[in-house]
Motif scaffolding. Structure first.
Motif, mmCIF file in Angstrom:
data_model
loop_
_atom_site.group_PDB
_atom_site.id
_atom_site.type_symbol
_atom_site.label_atom_id
_atom_site.label_comp_id
_atom_site.label_asym_id
_atom_site.label_seq_id
_atom_site.Cartn_x
_atom_site.Cartn_y
_atom_site.Cartn_z
ATOM 1 N N TYR A 119 -8.775 -3.881 3.343
ATOM 2 C CA TYR A 119 -7.780 -4.813 3.891
ATOM 3 C C TYR A 119 -8.124 -6.227 3.461
ATOM 4 O O TYR A 119 -9.167 -6.762 3.833
ATOM 5 N N THR A 124 -3.638 -1.971 -5.171
ATOM 6 C CA THR A 124 -4.706 -1.575 -6.080
ATOM 7 C C THR A 124 -4.511 -2.200 -7.457
ATOM 8 O O THR A 124 -5.481 -2.655 -8.089
ATOM 9 N N GLU A 151 -0.118 3.808 -2.727
ATOM 10 C CA GLU A 151 -1.427 4.395 -2.422
ATOM 11 C C GLU A 151 -1.306 5.421 -1.292
ATOM 12 O O GLU A 151 -1.882 6.514 -1.362
ATOM 13 N N ARG A 152 -0.540 5.081 -0.253
ATOM 14 C CA ARG A 152 -0.366 6.016 0.865
ATOM 15 C C ARG A 152 0.392 7.265 0.427
ATOM 16 O O ARG A 152 0.069 8.387 0.852
ATOM 17 N N GLU A 200 -9.968 3.556 1.269
ATOM 18 C CA GLU A 200 -8.690 3.717 1.966
ATOM 19 C C GLU A 200 -8.481 2.648 3.031
ATOM 20 O O GLU A 200 -7.349 2.228 3.287
ATOM 21 N N SER A 258 1.751 -2.995 -5.795
ATOM 22 C CA SER A 258 0.641 -2.111 -5.428
ATOM 23 C C SER A 258 -0.609 -2.947 -5.209
ATOM 24 O O SER A 258 -0.998 -3.748 -6.068
ATOM 25 N N THR A 265 0.827 -1.213 0.000
ATOM 26 C CA THR A 265 0.000 0.000 0.000
ATOM 27 C C THR A 265 0.862 1.265 0.000
ATOM 28 O O THR A 265 0.337 2.374 0.156
#
Length: 255
Positions: free
Chosen positions: A101, A192, A63-64, A98, A190, A60
């Motif tokens: 998980y 995503t 993304e973060r 966001e 990633s 992640t």
């Protein structure tokens, strides 16, 4: 501790989400070999859980990073089916919440079929938005597989329903108005993109299974259009279908 049987201890260790620390300390002092085997098994299981959790957190990082820069709707994009001799190339695009998980989620090629199916259902139910783009074998022959893959990706983005702020793309650069980063091996870096890879592969695999009913000789349900020995024998004996990529060298030889 002798009042607890091995079976009762096993239930306490593996039948609950959390194990009482004092209970665990007491177990480690238990002289029974069966108890120590259970404790060791539990510790190995917990270590595996930690590793899977850490892997998810590591995946992640992009993304973060982009959320910290103010991007909210970050779409991951990946494709499946660039290499096969038959069938479409399929792209998936997905925007995850966001707090998403799903430990164990990874590049779809590293997952078993049952895990892909399981994760597919979770992703589709929890995603903020998802899209699928598909380019046929005939169009692949017209514009080439790289351009077809890019077109499928752009189509998947168009299907999202939510306008993305940022794109995380597996490997390729797209001609798009959205800011993006193309990540080499992005489906294992990633979360995503990994989710998009699952959407793309499961969608394509299910389509190939459907085609195998219409064209049973080619083994599409098993080989997904790749050039297996069975597939080559079928092409030699039965010719090519309208789902074969006729510009791909192994297929072209039999036209």
């Amino acid at each position: 501790m002798e009042k607890y049987t091995i079976g009762e201890i096993e239930q306490q260790l593996f039948g609950k989400e959390e194990v009482n620390k004092e209970f665990l300390k007491t177990l480690k002092k238990d002289s029974r070999k069966g108890v120590q085997k259970l404790v060791l098994k539990w510790e190995r299981q917990e270590e595996q859980k930690r590793q899977v959790h850490d892997q998810f957190v590591n995946m992640t990082s992009f993304e973060r990073k982009y959320r910290s820069e103010g991007f909210e709707y970050i779409a991951g994009i990946d494709e499946a089916g660039r290499g096969p001799l038959a069938g479409p190339v399929v792209a998936g695009a997905v925007i995850l919440p966001e707090n998403f998980y799903l430990p164990g989620l990874n590049d779809s090629k590293k997952l078993t079929e049952s895990k892909r199916d399981e994760y597919f259902e979770v992703i589709m139910s929890e995603a903020l938005a998802f899209g699928v783009g598909m380019i046929s074998a005939a169009e692949i022959d017209e514009i080439n597989i790289l351009q077809a893959s890019k077109k499928a990706m752009l189509s998947a983005v168009d299907q999202l329903g939510i306008t993305p702020d940022f794109l995380l793309i597996d490997a390729v650069k797209l001609d798009t108005p959205y800011p993006f980063e193309a990540l080499i091996k992005g489906d294992s870096r990633s979360i995503t993109i990994a989710a998009a890879s699952v959407i793309a592969k499961v969608t394509r695999d299910r389509l190939m299974k459907e085609l195998s009913i219409e064209f049973p000789h080619y083994g599409f349900g098993a080989n997904k259009g790749y050039g297996t020995a069975e597939h080559f024998r079928a092409i030699k004996e039965h010719g090519v279908t309208n789902h074969h990529r006729k510009t791909f060298a192994p297929v072209r030889e039999y036209i």
